[in-house]
Scaffold this active site. Structure first.
Site, PDB file in Angstrom:
ATOM      1  N   GLU A 217       4.358  -3.970  26.950  1.00 41.69           N
ATOM      2  CA  GLU A 217       3.357  -4.695  27.327  1.00 41.69           C
ATOM      3  C   GLU A 217       3.402  -6.112  27.131  1.00 41.69           C
ATOM      4  OE1 GLU A 217       1.879  -3.020  29.114  1.00 41.69           O
ATOM      5  OE2 GLU A 217       1.784  -1.083  28.621  1.00 41.69           O
TER       6      GLU A 217
ATOM      7  N   THR B  68      12.750   7.600 -11.479  1.00 40.30           N
ATOM      8  CA  THR B  68      14.020   7.133 -11.657  1.00 40.30           C
ATOM      9  C   THR B  68      13.815   6.554 -13.053  1.00 40.30           C
ATOM     10  OG1 THR B  68      13.468   4.734 -10.679  1.00 40.30           O
ATOM     11  CG2 THR B  68      14.866   6.449  -9.270  1.00 40.30           C
TER      12      THR B  68
END
Length: 409
Positions: free
Chosen positions: A393, A300
């Site tokens: 878990e 860019t």
């Protein structure tokens, strides 16, 4: 057992096992992925599930093929002892393998190795000889799958309060147990050949004693699969509700000692949390590497993205956390293998790793911009799937509670 000196080098056994796994995946699984690309692409769920969100027969057959190949290569159930057909892989090596498997692009290897999604667990080491022949042996061979039926709709993080009951009664064929209750979010629930069902057989709600485990065949009268949940992210685990209504099983289907179920479950969950933590580390590193590659290529205003601090600094921070959390889970696993109490370290590793993967997914998506938001890139799927790691878990809050409890002792 004498204490060992902790070595920060990766064990040679783990490195060798990863190399062996790479060769297995390349030889046995990648060709299947090429033949079934629709099950892995951006529209995979449309092909995997039918209108009832149940996995289609072709997908189930594919999983069975992979499972049996993994069993023949001794990867399915590799953490089980050699005496029952496993490799006896230790906790640290098992966790390192989990990290390795998650640091890969999406693929069928996710559930083909270690018995994930319905494979053997150490809980079944309590099987007597008859139970081993009926359940454990075919499970190790990849001929059957199971599910871990502990979580309930109102009791996920506090299983000692579970409401499913099992009452001993006398029947014409001898003593029976009558199971009543409901389970929820049970991975592989719709497809398991049998379930490991935890129920209260004595004592009061909140007591850790009095919970027992039963091996219940899927075709047992009174046992039925309820709603199949539709989780955010990758849905291959196919979690569902399970219902038990006057479900009768023989006394010979009690696993281990009556009242020992809570301890059986918790002993397994500790290692499961470590594997989740390790997998989160592997996934986070995968995301960092993907983001770094993109930032190197994308320009860019005449410069690669990676040369801009707004992009490079978040990547540096996540990469640092990857290394920190890797050492934390490996230290916890080392303590387990050294027969030390590692509850605090396991909880810390699970909490840290789940948070890490979520942050890595967010950073990777931000680096990729619009392309990361697209389903054509794996970032989007990881972003959704990682959120569940903070719940599975044991939630973040349960890990914190465990840590504080250990600190106060």
């Amino acid at each position: 057992m004498p204490s060992r000196t902790m070595d920060f080098e990766e064990p040679a056994a783990a490195t060798d096992l990863k190399d062996e796994l790479s060769a297995f995946i390349e030889r046995e699984i990648e060709p299947l992925e090429e033949d079934h690309e629709r099950f892995l692409g951006p529209d995979a769920e449309r092909h995997i599930f039918d209108e009832n969100f149940e996995q289609v027969p072709e997908y189930l057959d594919l999983k069975e093929t992979i499972r049996k190949r993994a069993a023949e290569a001794d990867f399915w159930g590799m953490s089980m002892p050699e005496s029952v057909g496993g490799r006896g892989v230790d906790t640290l090596t098992s966790a390192i393998v989990s990290e390795f498997l998650e640091n890969r692009p999406p693929g069928f290897h996710t559930y083909a190795v270690q018995g994930a999604g319905g494979g053997p667990t150490p809980i079944l080491l309590a099987c007597d000889e008859a139970q081993r022949e009926e359940y454990l042996d075919p499970l190790m061979a990849g001929e059957k799958t199971t599910c871990f039926a502990l979580t309930e709709p109102d009791h996920g993080s506090d299983p000692n309060f579970l409401e499913t009951t099992a009452e001993r009664v006398s029947g014409p064929a001898g003593d029976e147990w009558v199971i009543d209750g409901e389970k929820s979010w049970i991975s592989n629930g719709p497809y398991a050949d049998f379930a490991m069902v935890f129920a209260r057989t004595s004592g009061d709600a909140g007591e850790v004693g009095g919970i027992s485990c039963f091996l219940v065949d899927a075709d047992t009268p009174g046992f039925e699969v309820g709603d199949v949940h539709r989780p955010m992210g990758h849905a291959w685990v196919a979690p569902s509700k399970l219902r038990f209504d006057d479900c009768r099983v023989g006394d010979d289907q009690l696993l281990g000692d009556e009242g020992a179920g809570f301890y059986q479950a918790m002993n397994w969950i500790g290692n499961a949390r470590l594997n989740v933590a390790a997998g989160c580390v592997g996934s986070a590193e995968f995301l960092v590497e993907k983001a770094l590659d993109y930032a190197e290529d994308r320009e860019t205003f005449g410069k690669p993205l990676v040369e801009r601090q707004g992009i490079s600094f978040p990547l540096a921070e996540v990469a640092t956390d990857v290394e920190r959390t890797r050492q934390l889970y490996r230290y916890a696993a080392w303590k387990v293998d050294d027969d030390r109490d590692a509850r605090k370290e396991i909880a810390m590793a699970k909490l840290s790793a789940a948070t890490l993967e979520n942050r890595a997914a967010d950073v990777a998506m931000q680096v990729h911009g619009g392309s990361g938001y697209s389903r054509r890139e794996p970032i989007e799927e990881r972003y959704r799937t990682s959120r569940g790691k903070r719940l599975t878990e044991g939630t973040d809050e349960m890990q914190k509670q465990t840590i504080v409890g250990e600190l106060r002792d």
